[in-house]
Scaffold this active site. Structure first.
Site, PDB file in Angstrom:
ATOM      1  N   HIS A  21       2.112   5.581  -7.724  1.00 50.77           N
ATOM      2  CA  HIS A  21       0.829   5.879  -7.069  1.00 50.77           C
ATOM      3  C   HIS A  21       1.110   6.675  -5.802  1.00 50.77           C
ATOM      4  O   HIS A  21       2.088   6.442  -5.111  1.00 50.77           O
ATOM      5  CB  HIS A  21       0.091   4.582  -6.702  1.00 50.77           C
ATOM      6  CG  HIS A  21      -1.368   4.793  -6.490  1.00 50.77           C
ATOM      7  ND1 HIS A  21      -1.877   5.240  -5.308  1.00 50.77           N
ATOM      8  CD2 HIS A  21      -2.411   4.665  -7.330  1.00 50.77           C
ATOM      9  CE1 HIS A  21      -3.183   5.357  -5.410  1.00 50.77           C
ATOM     10  NE2 HIS A  21      -3.548   5.017  -6.624  1.00 50.77           N
ATOM     11  N   ASP A  43      -4.073   1.409 -13.955  1.00 54.91           N
ATOM     12  CA  ASP A  43      -4.182   1.789 -15.374  1.00 54.91           C
ATOM     13  C   ASP A  43      -3.242   0.998 -16.280  1.00 54.91           C
ATOM     14  O   ASP A  43      -3.358   1.110 -17.501  1.00 54.91           O
ATOM     15  CB  ASP A  43      -3.888   3.290 -15.520  1.00 54.91           C
ATOM     16  CG  ASP A  43      -4.989   4.116 -14.868  1.00 54.91           C
ATOM     17  OD1 ASP A  43      -4.693   4.898 -13.956  1.00 54.91           O
ATOM     18  OD2 ASP A  43      -6.160   3.912 -15.252  1.00 54.91           O
TER      19      ASP A  43
HETATM   20  C1  SDX Z   1      -4.969   6.721 -10.732  1.00 54.40           C
HETATM   21  O1  SDX Z   1      -5.189   8.528  -6.133  1.00 54.40           O
HETATM   22  C2  SDX Z   1      -5.733   7.478  -6.607  1.00 54.40           C
HETATM   23  O2  SDX Z   1      -6.184   6.593  -5.891  1.00 54.40           O
HETATM   24  C3  SDX Z   1      -5.805   7.402  -8.125  1.00 54.40           C
HETATM   25  C4  SDX Z   1      -6.312   6.092  -8.712  1.00 54.40           C
HETATM   26  C5  SDX Z   1      -7.778   5.859  -8.410  1.00 54.40           C
HETATM   27  O3  SDX Z   1      -8.213   4.689  -8.429  1.00 54.40           O
HETATM   28  O4  SDX Z   1      -8.532   6.877  -8.270  1.00 54.40           O
HETATM   29  O5  SDX Z   1      -5.565   4.997  -8.201  1.00 54.40           O
HETATM   30  C6  SDX Z   1      -6.220   6.105 -10.237  1.00 54.40           C
HETATM   31  O6  SDX Z   1      -4.958   7.895 -10.996  1.00 54.40           O
HETATM   32  C7  SDX Z   1      -3.726   5.878 -10.811  1.00 54.40           C
HETATM   33  C8  SDX Z   1      -2.469   6.684 -11.253  1.00 54.40           C
HETATM   34  C9  SDX Z   1      -2.500   6.871 -12.757  1.00 54.40           C
HETATM   35  N1  SDX Z   1      -1.460   7.814 -13.177  1.00 54.40           N
HETATM   36  C10 SDX Z   1      -0.367   7.381 -13.826  1.00 54.40           C
HETATM   37  O7  SDX Z   1      -0.111   6.194 -14.073  1.00 54.40           O
HETATM   38  C11 SDX Z   1       0.562   8.518 -14.271  1.00 54.40           C
HETATM   39  C12 SDX Z   1       2.014   8.140 -13.954  1.00 54.40           C
HETATM   40  N2  SDX Z   1       2.188   8.174 -12.515  1.00 54.40           N
HETATM   41  C13 SDX Z   1       2.594   9.379 -11.928  1.00 54.40           C
HETATM   42  O8  SDX Z   1       2.482  10.564 -12.616  1.00 54.40           O
HETATM   43  C14 SDX Z   1       2.581   9.433 -10.404  1.00 54.40           C
HETATM   44  O9  SDX Z   1       3.101   8.250  -9.957  1.00 54.40           O
HETATM   45  C15 SDX Z   1       1.256   9.706  -9.735  1.00 54.40           C
HETATM   46  C16 SDX Z   1       0.593  10.910 -10.286  1.00 54.40           C
HETATM   47  C17 SDX Z   1       0.344   8.533  -9.892  1.00 54.40           C
HETATM   48  C18 SDX Z   1       1.531   9.901  -8.241  1.00 54.40           C
HETATM   49  O10 SDX Z   1       2.228  11.086  -8.157  1.00 54.40           O
HETATM   50  P1  SDX Z   1       2.845  11.602  -6.751  1.00 54.40           P
HETATM   51  O11 SDX Z   1       2.348  10.806  -5.607  1.00 54.40           O
HETATM   52  O12 SDX Z   1       2.672  13.079  -6.719  1.00 54.40           O
HETATM   53  O13 SDX Z   1       4.352  11.208  -6.892  1.00 54.40           O
HETATM   54  P2  SDX Z   1       5.456  12.162  -7.477  1.00 54.40           P
HETATM   55  O14 SDX Z   1       5.032  12.723  -8.797  1.00 54.40           O
HETATM   56  O15 SDX Z   1       5.852  13.108  -6.401  1.00 54.40           O
HETATM   57  O16 SDX Z   1       6.649  11.126  -7.771  1.00 54.40           O
HETATM   58  C19 SDX Z   1       7.604  10.777  -6.772  1.00 54.40           C
HETATM   59  C20 SDX Z   1       8.869  10.466  -7.562  1.00 54.40           C
HETATM   60  C21 SDX Z   1       9.301  11.625  -8.473  1.00 54.40           C
HETATM   61  O17 SDX Z   1      10.692  11.503  -8.701  1.00 54.40           O
HETATM   62  P3  SDX Z   1      11.725  12.341  -7.703  1.00 54.40           P
HETATM   63  O18 SDX Z   1      11.245  13.780  -7.712  1.00 54.40           O
HETATM   64  O19 SDX Z   1      11.612  11.673  -6.345  1.00 54.40           O
HETATM   65  O20 SDX Z   1      13.068  12.167  -8.378  1.00 54.40           O
HETATM   66  O21 SDX Z   1       8.626   9.356  -8.448  1.00 54.40           O
HETATM   67  C22 SDX Z   1       8.738   9.801  -9.800  1.00 54.40           C
HETATM   68  C23 SDX Z   1       8.627  11.301  -9.776  1.00 54.40           C
HETATM   69  O22 SDX Z   1       9.294  11.886 -10.895  1.00 54.40           O
HETATM   70  N3  SDX Z   1       7.624   9.173 -10.539  1.00 54.40           N
HETATM   71  C24 SDX Z   1       7.728   8.698 -11.771  1.00 54.40           C
HETATM   72  C25 SDX Z   1       6.478   8.124 -12.051  1.00 54.40           C
HETATM   73  N4  SDX Z   1       5.664   8.279 -10.998  1.00 54.40           N
HETATM   74  C26 SDX Z   1       6.389   8.933 -10.064  1.00 54.40           C
HETATM   75  N5  SDX Z   1       8.753   8.714 -12.668  1.00 54.40           N
HETATM   76  C27 SDX Z   1       8.489   8.128 -13.856  1.00 54.40           C
HETATM   77  N6  SDX Z   1       7.316   7.514 -14.198  1.00 54.40           N
HETATM   78  C28 SDX Z   1       6.290   7.517 -13.324  1.00 54.40           C
HETATM   79  N7  SDX Z   1       5.133   6.939 -13.660  1.00 54.40           N
END
Ligand code: SDX
Length: 432
Positions: A308, A366
């Site tokens: 998140h 989720d």
């Molecule tokens: C919702 O914003 C909100 O409030 C949203 C929400 C709401 O109520 O409106 O809470 C609802 O959208 C919840 C999130 C649902 N999405 C997912 O579950 C999809 C999986 N999660 C990710 O794609 C990610 O965690 C996000 C999109 C939720 C957040 O993305 P960020 O803040 O841009 O984080 P990032 O992509 O920069 O990740 C940081 C690191 C990265 O690795 P490094 O580059 O540091 O090596 O963490 C890794 C990412 O690759 N990472 C994950 C991951 N989430 C982050 N790696 C594997 N699996 C994951 N789920």
């Protein structure tokens, strides 16, 4: 306004900025005059470091896993009999409804639950396999065609009227989308049923057999919608604000919010979670495979339902939903849903893995929500629609706060241009 200053020195210039502090200690540097006075912008592509508004609606502390609607911790909405309509009223008006206000609002929802019969034809204009979120977004835009009198809202009464229109009708639209995809006749709303029971009635009743909703299932659906009701400046809420900042009406703004929510990184994640769990259950994948793929930078796979932007701790909504799964499943026939056991295993593996620990990746809203929706008989392709039904009051409240901002301007970000410097047009006969 506090007299505190933040100072930037650049190109030998010293620039001072006012400092803004929130009621819970948030600190922001006010750069709202930066470009006008210095022709300098800040660079923050995903706005992860940028506050775009002051808001009184929802407060999140991502490190402590705190979520409050109008100051009230979400845990307090779900301990007794959860009441989504009451939470919707709180988000819209800023206060919990008095008994009379609650009755008036509920009556407004009942009075506005029917669609104009003409809207039925829009469902027939798409294939039965059409994505529900595409239809939902189109339907909210189409609702505007029947309510042109609610494009400009001059009074609180008009605002509550349009809010009731949207919050009530989104259920009917969602149920009609589902019914047509199943080749079933539309079931009209029943004015004697409360919000969630009426929705499940429209989804699952038959002309000759009323769908009975148990108190546990009705409570579970209220709980799910409450937990999705708002989440400050998330992608879809920011979209609603941006569209609303052009003075677009609330129907168009919320339709845009639905499109933003559809993405698998946002509200679409609840569908991805179920497909991931189902893939493991069918035997194509193991939980260990998923963990490895999620960690593999060469693999686009993500552990959906994890991570998140704000929560660097367990999402408080996920904690409540996890507990609700135990409670609701104990009262339902599918007490031992294998997907719940798989989800538990995935969570256990991830929370013990340094990749997730180091990046503070925890289950988000989720991860467990789909298991409860599935237990109610709601198909996976309707999960993000359910998220939208829950989030609609939050979007409307955010739209209103943006709309009422004194001196509010159209949201129009700037950029850093890195393209060609000036070049000349070359006639086609002179091109290579
Ligand atoms: C919702 O914003 C909100 O409030 C949203 C929400 C709401 O109520 O409106 O809470 C609802 O959208 C919840 C999130 C649902 N999405 C997912 O579950 C999809 C999986 N999660 C990710 O794609 C990610 O965690 C996000 C999109 C939720 C957040 O993305 P960020 O803040 O841009 O984080 P990032 O992509 O920069 O990740 C940081 C690191 C990265 O690795 P490094 O580059 O540091 O090596 O963490 C890794 C990412 O690759 N990472 C994950 C991951 N989430 C982050 N790696 C594997 N699996 C994951 N789920």
């Amino acid at each position: 306004m506090s007299k505190e200053k933040a100072i930037l020195t650049l190109d030998g210039k010293r620039i001072e900025f006012p400092v803004v502090r929130g009621t819970e200690g948030d600190v922001a540097i006010d750069i709202s005059k930066l470009y006008e006075e210095h022709h300098i912008t800040t660079f923050d592509p995903s706005l992860a470091n940028t506050a775009v508004c002051k808001s009184t609606i929802t407060y999140i502390d991502g490190d402590k896993g705190i979520l409050r609607y109008r100051g009230i911790p979400i845990e307090q909405f779900v301990t007794n009999s959860p009441n989504f309509v009451e939470v919707a009223y709180l988000l819209l008006s800023g206060h919990l409804p008095t008994r009379e206000e609650g009755i008036t609002f509920r009556n407004r929802l009942t009075e506005n639950e029917l669609l104009n019969e003409t809207m039925r034809y829009q469902f027939r204009s798409v294939p039965t396999s059409a994505p529900p979120m595409a239809q939902l977004s189109a339907s909210l835009s189409n609702l505007a065609c029947f309510h042109r009198d609610l494009f400009v809202l001059d009074t609180d009464d008009e605002f509550m009227d349009v809010s009731a229109q949207l919050i009530s009708k989104i259920r009917t639209v969602a149920a009609f989308i589902y019914r047509r995809s199943q080749g079933l006749p539309y079931i009209y709303p029943n004015p004697n049923l409360r919000y969630c029971a009426n929705f499940l009635h429209m989804m699952f009743s038959l002309p000759y057999a009323h769908h009975e909703v148990s108190p546990e299932v009705e409570d579970a659906l209220n709980l799910i919608l409450i937990l999705h009701a708002d989440h400050e400046q998330n992608c879809s809420a920011a979209t609603v604000r941006t569209v609303g900042s052009s003075r677009a009406n609330v129907f168009a703004s919320c339709a845009a919010g639905i499109s933003a929510l559809w993405g698998p990184l946002h509200g679409g994640a609840n569908v991805e979670v179920m497909e991931m769990l189902d893939g493991i259950h069918r035997g194509g994948l193991t939980p260990e495979d998923c963990i490895q793929m999620a960690k593999d930078k060469n693999n686009a796979f993500r552990l959906f339902g994890f991570g998140h932007r704000i929560y660097k701790n367990y999402d408080p909504r996920a904690k409540i939903l996890r507990e609700a799964c135990d409670r609701v499943f104990a009262t339902m026939k599918n007490q031992n849903d294998p997907l719940l056991n798989i989800a538990r295993k995935l969570e256990e593996l991830a929370l013990a893995d340094s990749y997730f620990i180091d990046r503070k990746l925890y289950p988000n809203v989720d991860f467990y929500s789909g298991l409860l929706l599935r237990a109610m008989g709601i198909p996976t392709n309707m999960f993000t629609v359910m998220f939208a039904i829950g989030r609609l009051p939050g979007w409307i409240a955010q739209w209103k706060e943006q709309h009422d901002t004194i001196g509010g301007r159209i949201i129009r970000p700037r950029q850093v241009y890195v393209g060609n410097t000036e070049t000349n047009y070359i006639p086609v006969e002179q091109r290579p």
